[in-house]
Motif scaffolding. Structure first.
Motif, PDB file in Angstrom:
ATOM      1  N   ALA A 236      34.196  -0.399 -40.254  1.00 56.14           N
ATOM      2  CA  ALA A 236      34.368  -1.483 -39.277  1.00 56.14           C
ATOM      3  C   ALA A 236      33.040  -2.085 -38.830  1.00 56.14           C
ATOM      4  CB  ALA A 236      35.162  -0.988 -38.067  1.00 56.14           C
ATOM      5  N   TRP A 237      31.957  -1.341 -38.917  1.00 56.60           N
ATOM      6  CA  TRP A 237      30.654  -1.854 -38.496  1.00 56.60           C
ATOM      7  C   TRP A 237      29.944  -2.639 -39.596  1.00 56.60           C
ATOM      8  CZ3 TRP A 237      27.527   2.205 -35.268  1.00 56.60           C
ATOM      9  CH2 TRP A 237      28.287   2.618 -34.171  1.00 56.60           C
ATOM     10  N   LYS A 238      30.550  -2.743 -40.775  1.00 59.30           N
ATOM     11  CA  LYS A 238      29.886  -3.367 -41.918  1.00 59.30           C
ATOM     12  C   LYS A 238      29.649  -4.851 -41.684  1.00 59.30           C
ATOM     13  CE  LYS A 238      29.557  -1.827 -45.752  1.00 59.30           C
ATOM     14  NZ  LYS A 238      28.281  -1.143 -45.790  1.00 59.30           N
ATOM     15  N   ASN A 239      28.413  -5.262 -41.911  1.00 58.60           N
ATOM     16  CA  ASN A 239      28.040  -6.675 -41.944  1.00 58.60           C
ATOM     17  C   ASN A 239      26.667  -6.763 -42.598  1.00 58.60           C
ATOM     18  OD1 ASN A 239      25.866  -6.714 -39.871  1.00 58.60           O
ATOM     19  ND2 ASN A 239      27.537  -6.189 -38.464  1.00 58.60           N
ATOM     20  N   GLY A 240      26.190  -7.947 -42.799  1.00 62.00           N
ATOM     21  CA  GLY A 240      24.917  -8.135 -43.493  1.00 62.00           C
ATOM     22  C   GLY A 240      23.735  -7.482 -42.798  1.00 62.00           C
ATOM     23  N   VAL A 241      23.727  -7.518 -41.480  1.00 61.26           N
ATOM     24  CA  VAL A 241      22.609  -6.938 -40.723  1.00 61.26           C
ATOM     25  C   VAL A 241      22.620  -5.419 -40.841  1.00 61.26           C
ATOM     26  CG1 VAL A 241      21.598  -6.657 -38.425  1.00 61.26           C
ATOM     27  CG2 VAL A 241      22.475  -8.887 -39.131  1.00 61.26           C
ATOM     28  N   THR A 242      23.758  -4.793 -40.543  1.00 62.37           N
ATOM     29  CA  THR A 242      23.811  -3.326 -40.597  1.00 62.37           C
ATOM     30  C   THR A 242      23.629  -2.811 -42.023  1.00 62.37           C
ATOM     31  OG1 THR A 242      26.238  -3.392 -40.647  1.00 62.37           O
ATOM     32  CG2 THR A 242      25.185  -3.005 -38.497  1.00 62.37           C
ATOM     33  N   ASP A 243      24.050  -3.603 -43.006  1.00 58.66           N
ATOM     34  CA  ASP A 243      23.844  -3.188 -44.398  1.00 58.66           C
ATOM     35  C   ASP A 243      22.352  -3.118 -44.756  1.00 58.66           C
ATOM     36  OD1 ASP A 243      26.524  -2.856 -44.942  1.00 58.66           O
ATOM     37  OD2 ASP A 243      26.750  -4.767 -45.997  1.00 58.66           O
ATOM     38  N   ARG A 244      21.532  -3.912 -44.088  1.00 57.22           N
ATOM     39  CA  ARG A 244      20.089  -3.881 -44.334  1.00 57.22           C
ATOM     40  C   ARG A 244      19.376  -2.884 -43.420  1.00 57.22           C
ATOM     41  NH1 ARG A 244      21.215  -9.192 -44.820  1.00 57.22           N
ATOM     42  NH2 ARG A 244      20.546  -9.764 -42.739  1.00 57.22           N
ATOM     43  N   VAL A 245      19.810  -2.797 -42.164  1.00 53.63           N
ATOM     44  CA  VAL A 245      19.108  -1.998 -41.166  1.00 53.63           C
ATOM     45  C   VAL A 245      19.403  -0.501 -41.296  1.00 53.63           C
ATOM     46  CG1 VAL A 245      18.920  -1.576 -38.681  1.00 53.63           C
ATOM     47  CG2 VAL A 245      18.920  -3.911 -39.552  1.00 53.63           C
ATOM     48  N   MET A 246      20.656  -0.134 -41.493  1.00 48.60           N
ATOM     49  CA  MET A 246      21.014   1.290 -41.496  1.00 48.60           C
ATOM     50  C   MET A 246      20.309   2.105 -42.583  1.00 48.60           C
ATOM     51  SD  MET A 246      22.672   2.007 -38.873  1.00 48.60           S
ATOM     52  CE  MET A 246      24.072   1.868 -37.810  1.00 48.60           C
ATOM     53  N   PRO A 247      20.180   1.595 -43.817  1.00 47.94           N
ATOM     54  CA  PRO A 247      19.443   2.392 -44.815  1.00 47.94           C
ATOM     55  C   PRO A 247      17.971   2.612 -44.438  1.00 47.94           C
ATOM     56  CG  PRO A 247      20.814   0.775 -45.913  1.00 47.94           C
ATOM     57  CD  PRO A 247      20.848   0.449 -44.443  1.00 47.94           C
ATOM     58  N   ALA A 248      17.384   1.673 -43.710  1.00 45.24           N
ATOM     59  CA  ALA A 248      15.988   1.840 -43.268  1.00 45.24           C
ATOM     60  C   ALA A 248      15.901   2.828 -42.115  1.00 45.24           C
ATOM     61  CB  ALA A 248      15.408   0.489 -42.862  1.00 45.24           C
TER      62      ALA A 248
ATOM     63  N   THR B 141      29.377   3.592 -49.191  1.00 50.39           N
ATOM     64  CA  THR B 141      28.206   4.460 -49.289  1.00 50.39           C
ATOM     65  C   THR B 141      26.927   3.662 -49.499  1.00 50.39           C
ATOM     66  OG1 THR B 141      28.414   4.715 -51.681  1.00 50.39           O
ATOM     67  CG2 THR B 141      29.553   6.343 -50.299  1.00 50.39           C
ATOM     68  N   GLY B 142      25.832   4.328 -49.226  1.00 51.69           N
ATOM     69  CA  GLY B 142      24.525   3.780 -49.541  1.00 51.69           C
ATOM     70  C   GLY B 142      24.191   4.099 -50.994  1.00 51.69           C
ATOM     71  N   ARG B 143      22.964   3.847 -51.360  1.00 55.76           N
ATOM     72  CA  ARG B 143      22.543   4.062 -52.756  1.00 55.76           C
ATOM     73  C   ARG B 143      22.264   5.518 -53.090  1.00 55.76           C
ATOM     74  NH1 ARG B 143      17.828  -0.144 -53.480  1.00 55.76           N
ATOM     75  NH2 ARG B 143      18.647  -1.554 -51.932  1.00 55.76           N
ATOM     76  N   HIS B 144      21.750   6.269 -52.143  1.00 55.67           N
ATOM     77  CA  HIS B 144      21.298   7.635 -52.411  1.00 55.67           C
ATOM     78  C   HIS B 144      22.337   8.641 -51.928  1.00 55.67           C
ATOM     79  CE1 HIS B 144      17.494   5.867 -53.489  1.00 55.67           C
ATOM     80  NE2 HIS B 144      17.456   5.245 -52.328  1.00 55.67           N
ATOM     81  N   LEU B 145      23.177   9.064 -52.843  1.00 61.39           N
ATOM     82  CA  LEU B 145      24.225  10.015 -52.501  1.00 61.39           C
ATOM     83  C   LEU B 145      23.713  11.438 -52.686  1.00 61.39           C
ATOM     84  CD1 LEU B 145      27.273   8.223 -54.139  1.00 61.39           C
ATOM     85  CD2 LEU B 145      26.456   8.112 -51.778  1.00 61.39           C
ATOM     86  N   LEU B 146      23.900  12.245 -51.667  1.00 56.96           N
ATOM     87  CA  LEU B 146      23.430  13.626 -51.685  1.00 56.96           C
ATOM     88  C   LEU B 146      24.553  14.543 -52.154  1.00 56.96           C
ATOM     89  CD1 LEU B 146      21.593  13.507 -48.259  1.00 56.96           C
ATOM     90  CD2 LEU B 146      20.599  13.213 -50.529  1.00 56.96           C
ATOM     91  N   GLN B 147      24.192  15.660 -52.750  1.00 55.58           N
ATOM     92  CA  GLN B 147      25.184  16.587 -53.287  1.00 55.58           C
ATOM     93  C   GLN B 147      25.291  17.883 -52.496  1.00 55.58           C
ATOM     94  OE1 GLN B 147      27.244  15.568 -55.728  1.00 55.58           O
ATOM     95  NE2 GLN B 147      26.131  13.638 -55.584  1.00 55.58           N
TER      96      GLN B 147
ATOM     97  N   LEU C  59      23.976   7.830 -36.385  1.00 52.42           N
ATOM     98  CA  LEU C  59      25.055   6.913 -36.755  1.00 52.42           C
ATOM     99  C   LEU C  59      24.866   6.345 -38.159  1.00 52.42           C
ATOM    100  CD1 LEU C  59      25.605   5.085 -33.359  1.00 52.42           C
ATOM    101  CD2 LEU C  59      27.245   6.558 -34.563  1.00 52.42           C
ATOM    102  N   SER C  60      23.611   6.161 -38.570  1.00 52.78           N
ATOM    103  CA  SER C  60      23.357   5.651 -39.920  1.00 52.78           C
ATOM    104  C   SER C  60      23.879   6.605 -40.987  1.00 52.78           C
ATOM    105  CB  SER C  60      21.859   5.388 -40.131  1.00 52.78           C
ATOM    106  OG  SER C  60      21.129   6.595 -40.340  1.00 52.78           O
ATOM    107  N   ARG C  61      23.899   7.893 -40.676  1.00 46.25           N
ATOM    108  CA  ARG C  61      24.379   8.885 -41.640  1.00 46.25           C
ATOM    109  C   ARG C  61      25.888   8.741 -41.878  1.00 46.25           C
ATOM    110  NH1 ARG C  61      20.692   9.890 -44.656  1.00 46.25           N
ATOM    111  NH2 ARG C  61      21.465  11.918 -45.214  1.00 46.25           N
ATOM    112  N   VAL C  62      26.621   8.403 -40.819  1.00 48.38           N
ATOM    113  CA  VAL C  62      28.064   8.145 -40.950  1.00 48.38           C
ATOM    114  C   VAL C  62      28.263   6.796 -41.633  1.00 48.38           C
ATOM    115  CG1 VAL C  62      30.239   7.835 -39.706  1.00 48.38           C
ATOM    116  CG2 VAL C  62      28.582   9.544 -38.916  1.00 48.38           C
ATOM    117  N   TYR C  63      27.505   5.800 -41.210  1.00 43.23           N
ATOM    118  CA  TYR C  63      27.597   4.459 -41.784  1.00 43.23           C
ATOM    119  C   TYR C  63      27.402   4.502 -43.302  1.00 43.23           C
ATOM    120  CZ  TYR C  63      26.820  -0.527 -42.422  1.00 43.23           C
ATOM    121  OH  TYR C  63      26.917  -1.835 -42.828  1.00 43.23           O
ATOM    122  N   LEU C  64      26.487   5.344 -43.763  1.00 41.38           N
ATOM    123  CA  LEU C  64      26.185   5.443 -45.190  1.00 41.38           C
ATOM    124  C   LEU C  64      27.125   6.382 -45.949  1.00 41.38           C
ATOM    125  CD1 LEU C  64      22.297   5.477 -44.878  1.00 41.38           C
ATOM    126  CD2 LEU C  64      23.744   3.577 -45.660  1.00 41.38           C
ATOM    127  N   GLY C  65      28.132   6.918 -45.260  1.00 39.92           N
ATOM    128  CA  GLY C  65      29.144   7.740 -45.906  1.00 39.92           C
ATOM    129  C   GLY C  65      28.716   9.163 -46.201  1.00 39.92           C
TER     130      GLY C  65
END
Length: 171
Positions: free
Chosen positions: A22-34, A98-104, A143-149
């Motif tokens: 629900a929080w997905k948008n262009g801004v959070t997609d750029r900010v949360m991974p940083a 998810t973000g790009r870097h998926l952890l195992q 919160l970024s950790r949840v946002y990134l799945g």
């Protein structure tokens, strides 16, 4: 007890999807991974070393406090991940963003949240007037950790509590 556990688990999943989708948008997609990197090992080690090599004894003491707190809290995180190997949300739930870097490794507890709140606690002890910005930034890292799945809300809440308590007890 089983009913309460199911209720808590369903709340964890509902809250996870609220933050993750629900929080997905262009801004959070750029900010949360940083933002998420501020709870990572590189940032924590660099900050600890910068404080340790300071010529000011106050900052050296703060660096020692931070280094020991991060070490102790992360030993606990590593133990928990071995004893309670909870799969990450993207590994078991469908339609996770998810973000790009998926952890195992295991999801519980969140190491980034532990580090961010540990750091916020140590820095707040050193500079109490900046408590709100330090903990606000730590909350964004969590919160970024949840946002990134990568984590459930219970993972980040446990990490936040762990980092805060360890740093406070060692302070």
């Amino acid at each position: 007890m089983k009913r309460m556990t199911l209720w808590m688990r369903s709340g964890d999943i509902v809250t996870f999807f609220w933050v993750n989708r629900a929080w997905k948008n262009g801004v959070t997609d750029r900010v949360m991974p940083a933002i998420t990197h501020l709870g990572g090992v590189i940032w924590c080690v660099v900050l600890s070393l910068a404080l340790l090599v300071s010529t000011d004894p106050f900052w050296q003491d703060t660096g020692i406090h931070l280094s020991i707190s991060l070490l102790v809290s992360h030993l606990i995180v590593a133990l928990c991940k071995k004893v309670m190997p909870r799969p990450r949300p993207y590994q078991v739930l469908e339609h996770v963003s998810t973000g790009r870097h998926l952890l195992q490794d295991a999801s519980f507890p969140s190491g980034h949240s532990t580090a961010a709140f540990c750091t916020a606690t140590v820095l707040s002890i050193a500079l109490p007037g900046l408590l709100l910005p330090f903990f606000g930034l730590a909350a964004l890292v969590a919160l970024s950790r949840v946002y990134l799945g990568l984590h459930y809300p219970s993972d980040i809440l446990t990490g936040a509590a762990l980092g805060t308590i360890v740093a406070w007890l060692l302070g």
